[in-house]
Design a protein around this motif. Structure first.
Motif: not given
Length: 184
Positions: A119, A123, A126, A148, A175-176
């Motif tokens: 993860m 991240s 992303l 995530l 980024g989420k």
């Protein structure tokens, strides 16, 4: 919002035998190649950016689905299974009666990588996505994306089936990740 399609590579001989591949660089099996040749993605995805894990099973999956080489991205490489690479679940359980493969985000095979570590490497990638993207990757990376996106903590089954060749839709905003479901 940036659309993201994560596709798990097709089957290899080790997938078919139930062996944990990790970063062992296996090619697709003939069954895997045939399965992917029968798969058609909607044309909209052909215009998206295509990237792939550098492992040959992912590269080959992208070549079959798109007909051309995808850009390679090391972040998409499979979770490192360490000392457990090449073993089946039965062999893993025979080595340790206390082995719990779904023991949360910090469970890590000897010499390997935990889900939380996957993860952490996913991240920043992303955050860099700028266009709709198709990414050919592996079960461990897709599991990290699901964690995530949904808050899944690895202590039960994942929120979606991650069979070889599966395509799962996500949306990325600042980024989420948001999980949107399987590509039907």
């Amino acid at each position: 919002m940036i659309p993201l399609l994560l596709i798990r590579h097709g089957p290899t001989a080790w997938t078919e035998a139930g062996r944990l591949q990790g970063r062992v660089d296996q090619p697709l099996s003939e069954l895997g190649r045939e399965m992917l040749r029968r798969r058609e993605l909607p044309p909209e995805f052909l215009a998206w950016d295509w990237i792939s894990s550098p492992l040959q099973r992912a590269v080959e999956t992208g070549l079959i689905l798109r007909g051309m080489l995808a850009r390679l991205e090391h972040v998409l490489i499979e979770r490192d299974a360490g000392a457990f690479e090449g073993l089946t679940r039965v062999e893993l359980e025979a080595q340790s009666a206390a082995l719990r493969l779904r023991d949360g985000l910090d469970w890590c095979p000897p010499g390997g990588e935990s889900p939380r570590q996957v993860m952490a490497r996913l991240s920043p990638w992303l955050l860099r996505l700028a266009r709709p993207t198709v990414a050919i990757t592996h079960r461990g990376v897709i599991e990290a994306a699901l964690a995530l996106a949904t808050g899944w903590d690895y202590t039960g089954p994942p929120p979606a089936k991650i069979k070889p060749g599966v395509a799962l839709r996500f949306a990325v905003t600042a980024g989420k990740l948001r999980f949107e479901g399987p590509l039907e």
